[in-house]
Write an enzyme that holds these catalytic residues in place. Structure first.
Site, mmCIF file in Angstrom:
data_model
loop_
_atom_site.group_PDB
_atom_site.id
_atom_site.type_symbol
_atom_site.label_atom_id
_atom_site.label_comp_id
_atom_site.label_asym_id
_atom_site.label_seq_id
_atom_site.Cartn_x
_atom_site.Cartn_y
_atom_site.Cartn_z
ATOM 1 N N LYS A 1 0.855 -1.191 0.000
ATOM 2 C CA LYS A 1 0.000 0.000 0.000
ATOM 3 C C LYS A 1 0.887 1.236 0.000
ATOM 4 O O LYS A 1 1.924 1.263 0.660
ATOM 5 C CB LYS A 1 -0.880 -0.009 1.252
ATOM 6 C CG LYS A 1 -1.949 1.065 1.292
ATOM 7 C CD LYS A 1 -3.168 0.652 0.513
ATOM 8 C CE LYS A 1 -4.302 1.660 0.682
ATOM 9 N NZ LYS A 1 -4.039 2.961 0.075
ATOM 10 N N GLY B 1 -8.377 8.307 -0.299
ATOM 11 C CA GLY B 1 -7.610 9.279 0.474
ATOM 12 C C GLY B 1 -6.373 8.711 1.133
ATOM 13 O O GLY B 1 -5.954 9.176 2.200
ATOM 14 N N LEU B 2 -5.783 7.692 0.504
ATOM 15 C CA LEU B 2 -4.526 7.091 0.965
ATOM 16 C C LEU B 2 -4.561 6.557 2.399
ATOM 17 O O LEU B 2 -3.666 6.841 3.203
ATOM 18 C CB LEU B 2 -3.361 8.084 0.815
ATOM 19 C CG LEU B 2 -2.939 8.418 -0.609
ATOM 20 C CD1 LEU B 2 -1.879 9.519 -0.606
ATOM 21 C CD2 LEU B 2 -2.390 7.180 -1.316
ATOM 22 N N ASN C 1 4.464 7.396 -5.828
ATOM 23 C CA ASN C 1 3.142 7.727 -6.364
ATOM 24 C C ASN C 1 3.019 9.244 -6.497
ATOM 25 O O ASN C 1 2.888 9.954 -5.496
ATOM 26 C CB ASN C 1 2.068 7.163 -5.428
ATOM 27 C CG ASN C 1 0.654 7.398 -5.937
ATOM 28 O OD1 ASN C 1 0.449 8.106 -6.920
ATOM 29 N ND2 ASN C 1 -0.324 6.819 -5.263
ATOM 30 N N SER D 1 0.544 10.597 -8.292
ATOM 31 C CA SER D 1 -0.708 10.715 -9.044
ATOM 32 C C SER D 1 -1.959 10.351 -8.265
ATOM 33 O O SER D 1 -2.942 9.915 -8.863
ATOM 34 C CB SER D 1 -0.622 9.811 -10.281
ATOM 35 O OG SER D 1 -0.328 8.477 -9.905
ATOM 36 N N CYS D 2 -1.960 10.523 -6.954
ATOM 37 C CA CYS D 2 -3.195 10.217 -6.232
ATOM 38 C C CYS D 2 -4.197 11.348 -6.426
ATOM 39 O O CYS D 2 -3.924 12.495 -6.062
ATOM 40 C CB CYS D 2 -2.937 10.019 -4.748
ATOM 41 S SG CYS D 2 -4.470 9.662 -3.844
ATOM 42 N N ILE E 1 -1.769 3.388 -15.798
ATOM 43 C CA ILE E 1 -2.129 4.682 -15.220
ATOM 44 C C ILE E 1 -2.706 4.492 -13.818
ATOM 45 O O ILE E 1 -3.156 3.398 -13.474
ATOM 46 C CB ILE E 1 -3.198 5.398 -16.082
ATOM 47 C CG1 ILE E 1 -4.442 4.516 -16.203
ATOM 48 C CG2 ILE E 1 -2.655 5.781 -17.440
ATOM 49 C CD1 ILE E 1 -5.657 5.128 -16.883
ATOM 50 N N SER F 1 -5.910 5.782 -11.409
ATOM 51 C CA SER F 1 -7.315 5.953 -11.801
ATOM 52 C C SER F 1 -7.531 7.316 -12.467
ATOM 53 O O SER F 1 -6.781 8.262 -12.245
ATOM 54 C CB SER F 1 -8.236 5.796 -10.590
ATOM 55 O OG SER F 1 -7.885 6.695 -9.568
ATOM 56 N N GLY G 1 -11.260 0.221 -13.726
ATOM 57 C CA GLY G 1 -11.960 -0.880 -14.380
ATOM 58 C C GLY G 1 -12.062 -0.705 -15.883
ATOM 59 O O GLY G 1 -11.264 -0.009 -16.514
ATOM 60 N N GLY H 1 -7.922 -1.485 -16.230
ATOM 61 C CA GLY H 1 -8.897 -2.228 -17.012
ATOM 62 C C GLY H 1 -8.534 -3.661 -17.321
ATOM 63 O O GLY H 1 -9.098 -4.258 -18.239
#
Length: 314
Positions: free
Chosen positions: A46, A73-74, A130, A132-133, A195, A197, A224, A253
Site C-alpha cells: 500500500k 484518500g490514501l 506515487n 498521481s493520487c 495509469i 485511476s 476498471g 482495465g
C-alpha cells in the site's frame, strides 16, 4: 508449444508479469501474505505515508457496472509498518524475486523523507513513488505539474540510488506525453506505471438522486473497464517515447487474458490489477494467467518477448 509467462524486470525474474495495483488487497500484512502466496508474479505494498492515515470518510469505494469509483484518500498503516514487513520477508525468503514498495507523501518534503528512510534501510526491492493520487482533498496531483515533477525528481535522484519507478496519472494530449517523456528521460528511472485511476469522475444513483461516494461531494477516481482505452494509450505513448531502459508497467482495465495481451502488445513489461482484484480476490491471478497463455498458444507465441510492444499500425 507451451507458452511461458516468465518475465525479466530490472534484473529480477518473475514467474509471470501480474501483480496487484497499490491500494488494492495490500493494506495489512495478512493481505500482503495472501498476495505473496498467490499466483501473482510480484506484489506491491500500500502507498505509505510517514504516519498511519485513516483516509477519507466512508463510503469511499463502490463497485459499479463496468468498474469502480473510489475516493480512498490514501489510508495506510504508515511506512514503518510496511518497511518492517518487507524487511522480514526478505530475510525469510532471500531467493524470492524483489518486492515493490510504494510511497505517497503529502508534500515533496514528505516524499523525500520517505525515500531517505528506504535508501537508508536494507530494503533491496523496487520502490514506486506515487505522484498521481487524485483523491486527497486539497492536494493536486504532482504529475500534472511538469515543473514540480522535474523539481521533485531532481531532488530525489540527488540521493536515492535504489531502483525507483513512478506512478503516473492518465494524460490525454500528445503535447503532455511529449513534455512528460522529455522530463522523465533525463533521470535514471527504472519504470513508469501508467495509469492511476482517472481522477474526479462522478457516478450517480438515480433512485436516490445521489452520488455514491461521500468524499469530495461524490467525485472519485474511476477504474476498471471504463479506463482501459486510456490506459492502453498511455502505456503505448510512454513505451514509444521513453528510453528503452525505462520500462512501463501497465495498469488499468485488466480483467481478462485478452486485456493483459493488449497491454503487453502496447509495450508493458509488468501488469497491475486493481478493480478486478478487489472484486475477485487473489484467485484472479490463476485465471488470468491461463487466459493469457491460451491466447499466446493460439497465436503460436512461446514467450511474451515475442510480441511485447509489437502493436501494428494501419
Amino acid at each position: 508449444m507451451t507458452a511461458s509467462l516468465t518475465t525479466k524486470f530490472l534484473n529480477n525474474t518473475y514467474e509471470n508479469p501480474f501483480m496487484n495495483a497499490s491500494g488494492v488487497h495490500c493494506m495489512t500484512t495478512q493481505e500482503l501474505d495472501e498476495l505473496a502466496n498467490s499466483k501473482a508474479g510480484a506484489f506491491i505494498t500500500k502507498s505509505a505515508t510517514t504516519l498511519e492515515r485513516e483516509g477519507n470518510p466512508k463510503p469511499r469505494y463502490i463497485s459499479v457496472p463496468l468498474g469502480s469509483i473510489n475516493s480512498m484518500g490514501l489510508p495506510n498503516e504508515g511506512i514503518d509498518y510496511y518497511l518492517s514487513y518487507v524487511l522480514n520477508r526478505q530475510k525469510e525468503h532471500p531467493d524470492a524475486p524483489a518486492i515493490f514498495f510504494s510511497v505517497a507523501g503529502m508534500s515533496i518534503d514528505e516524499n523525500l523523507n520517505l525515500l531517505r528512510k528506504i535508501q537508508d534501510s536494507e530494503f533491496n526491492g523496487i520502490t514506486e513513488l506515487n505522484l498521481s493520487c487524485p483523491n486527497v482533498p486539497g492536494k493536486p496531483q504532482v504529475a500534472y505539474d511538469f515543473d514540480l515533477t522535474k523539481e521533485t525528481l531532481d531532488r530525489v535522484f540527488a540521493f536515492f540510488k535504489k531502483p525507483l519507478g513512478i506512478k503516473l496519472p492518465p494524460y490525454f494530449d500528445f503535447a503532455h506525453f511529449d513534455i512528460m517523456a522529455k522530463i522523465l528521460n533525463e533521470f535514471p528511472l527504472a519504470y513508469v506505471n501508467s495509469i492511476n485511476s482517472i481522477g474526479n469522475g462522478l457516478f450517480i444513483d438515480v433512485e436516490k438522486e445521489s452520488v455514491v461516494v461521500k468524499p469530495k461531494n461524490g467525485f472519485g477516481g474511476i477504474g476498471g473497464e471504463y479506463v482501459k482505452p486510456t490506459a492502453l494509450a498511455n502505456v503505448r505513448a510512454f513505451y514509444t517515447r521513453l528510453r528503452p531502459e525505462i520500462k512501463v508497467i501497465g495498469t488499468g482495465g485488466i480483467k481478462s487474458g485478452k486485456d493483459a495481451f493488449e497491454h503487453l502488445l502496447c509495450g508493458a513489461s509488468m501488469l497491475q490489477i486493481g478493480t478486478e482484484l478487489q472484486k475477485e480476490g487473489v484467485k484472479i491471478f490463476e485465471r488470468i494467467e491461463k487466459e493469457l497463455k491460451d491466447i499466446m498458444e493460439a497465436k503460436g507465441y512461446t514467450s511474451i518477448d515475442q510480441f511485447r510492444g509489437m502493436l501494428n499500425s494501419i
